[in-house]
Write an enzyme that holds these catalytic residues in place. Structure first.
Site, short mmCIF file in Angstrom:
data_model
loop_
_atom_site.label_atom_id
_atom_site.label_comp_id
_atom_site.label_asym_id
_atom_site.label_seq_id
_atom_site.Cartn_x
_atom_site.Cartn_y
_atom_site.Cartn_z
N ASP A 1 -18.48 -14.62 -5.00
CA ASP A 1 -17.04 -14.35 -4.89
C ASP A 1 -16.16 -15.01 -5.96
OD1 ASP A 1 -18.11 -13.16 -2.67
OD2 ASP A 1 -16.85 -14.17 -1.20
N ASP B 1 -16.19 -10.28 -2.24
CA ASP B 1 -15.50 -10.03 -1.00
C ASP B 1 -14.73 -8.74 -1.24
OD1 ASP B 1 -15.29 -11.34 1.49
OD2 ASP B 1 -13.26 -12.04 1.05
N HIS C 1 -12.75 -6.08 0.81
CA HIS C 1 -12.20 -5.69 2.12
C HIS C 1 -11.39 -4.40 2.06
CE1 HIS C 1 -13.36 -9.53 3.70
NE2 HIS C 1 -12.46 -10.24 3.06
N HIS D 1 -8.40 -5.11 6.98
CA HIS D 1 -9.52 -5.94 7.44
C HIS D 1 -9.10 -6.88 8.57
CE1 HIS D 1 -12.75 -9.07 7.12
NE2 HIS D 1 -13.44 -7.95 7.17
N SER E 1 -9.73 -9.86 9.29
CA SER E 1 -9.45 -11.28 9.01
C SER E 1 -8.03 -11.49 8.48
CB SER E 1 -10.45 -11.82 7.97
OG SER E 1 -10.17 -11.34 6.67
N HIS F 1 -6.42 -10.55 1.20
CA HIS F 1 -7.10 -10.96 -0.04
C HIS F 1 -8.24 -9.98 -0.35
CE1 HIS F 1 -9.62 -12.64 3.15
NE2 HIS F 1 -10.63 -12.55 2.30
N LYS G 1 -19.41 -7.12 0.06
CA LYS G 1 -19.58 -7.50 1.47
C LYS G 1 -18.26 -7.46 2.21
CE LYS G 1 -19.16 -12.36 0.31
NZ LYS G 1 -17.81 -12.55 0.84
N GLU H 1 -16.19 -9.17 10.09
CA GLU H 1 -16.15 -10.20 9.05
C GLU H 1 -17.57 -10.42 8.55
OE1 GLU H 1 -15.03 -11.46 6.55
OE2 GLU H 1 -13.50 -12.90 7.21
N ALA I 1 -16.21 -19.64 -1.55
CA ALA I 1 -15.82 -21.04 -1.46
C ALA I 1 -16.97 -21.82 -0.84
CB ALA I 1 -14.57 -21.17 -0.58
N CYS J 1 -18.00 -18.81 2.14
CA CYS J 1 -19.00 -17.80 1.78
C CYS J 1 -20.25 -18.38 1.12
CB CYS J 1 -18.37 -16.71 0.92
SG CYS J 1 -17.28 -15.66 1.92
C1 VGL Z 1 -14.00 -16.23 1.65
C2 VGL Z 1 -12.37 -16.65 3.19
C3 VGL Z 1 -12.27 -15.30 3.48
C4 VGL Z 1 -14.96 -16.76 0.62
C5 VGL Z 1 -13.92 -14.88 1.93
O1 VGL Z 1 -15.37 -16.00 -0.27
O2 VGL Z 1 -15.33 -17.95 0.70
N1 VGL Z 1 -13.23 -17.10 2.29
N2 VGL Z 1 -13.03 -14.43 2.83
ZN ZN Z 2 -12.57 -12.38 2.87
#
Ligand code: VGL
Ligand code: ZN
Length: 191
Positions: free
Chosen positions: A13, A51, A53, A57, A59, A74, A99, A106, A134, A138
């Site tokens: 990511d 990521d 979405h 989404h 989240s 995001h 993904k 999620e 992060a 992820c």
């Molecule tokens: C992520 C929060 C939401 C990541 C992805 O890639 O770490 N964090 N979606």
């Molecule tokens: Zn995400």
């Protein structure tokens, strides 16, 4: 530590929205791009997760807590925030894995509901070196799923950055991964 032909690098990511100026910016997220570019030269197999979405989404929250499935909008597919960081080198023969592409699901791990396990097995990959964003979201779940799927995960600790919300989360996750059997290296130990 010597990188073998049966190793793969998984870059998690490294997208604009997770870098400073992005919707879900990880502090210093952009600082690891040069190191990721450098370490890539050691690997034959390279995977980049995104990521990716849909606009609705599950989240996404208007009042996000920046943890546990409550994030600002995001990485909406095909928007600038979802693009890779402009300085990230992505070779034409690298594998890109999208993904969390379904509205009602999620997926933090690059293995969750993707072809990644099959792709790595097809290539004869035994060990995966993981970096990116992060560290405590992820990257964490990608490393744990790699273990579950029988790949030996190695975390490149200087090439990842955490959200760390609440503070202390990043340290707890480091412990959790170590306990689970994820090996940790620094990029300058790789050859
Ligand atoms: C992520 C929060 C939401 C990541 C992805 O890639 O770490 N964090 N979606
Ligand atoms: Zn995400």
């Amino acid at each position: 530590m010597k990188v073998e032909p049966t190793d793969a690098l998984i870059v998690v990511d490294m997208q604009n929205d997770f870098c400073p100026g992005g919707a879900l910016a990880v502090e210093g997220g952009d600082e690891i791009v040069p190191g990721i570019n450098k370490v890539q030269t050691l690997f034959h197999h390279k995977v980049f997760t995104r990521d990716w979405h849909p606009p609705d989404h599950c989240s996404f929250s208007d009042n996000p807590s920046f943890q546990n499935g409550s994030w600002p909008v995001h990485c909406v597919a095909d928007t600038p925030g979802a693009q890779f960081h402009p300085d990230l080198e992505v070779a034409a023969d690298a594998t890109v894995v999208d993904k969390a592409t379904e509205s009602n699901k999620e997926a933090y791990s690059g293995f969750d509901n993707t072809d990644l396990e099959a792709t790595l097995n097809d290539k004869g990959v035994k060990r995966v070196f993981i970096c990116g964003l992060a560290a405590d979201v992820c990257v964490r779940w990608t490393a744990l799923d790699a273990l579950k799927d029988g790949f030996h995960p190695v975390l490149i600790e200087d090439l990842t950055k955490p959200v760390d919300n609440p503070p202390g989360t990043a340290e707890k996750v480091r412990e959790e991964l170590r306990h689970a059997g994820v090996i940790t290296v620094r990029s300058d130990e790789l050859e």
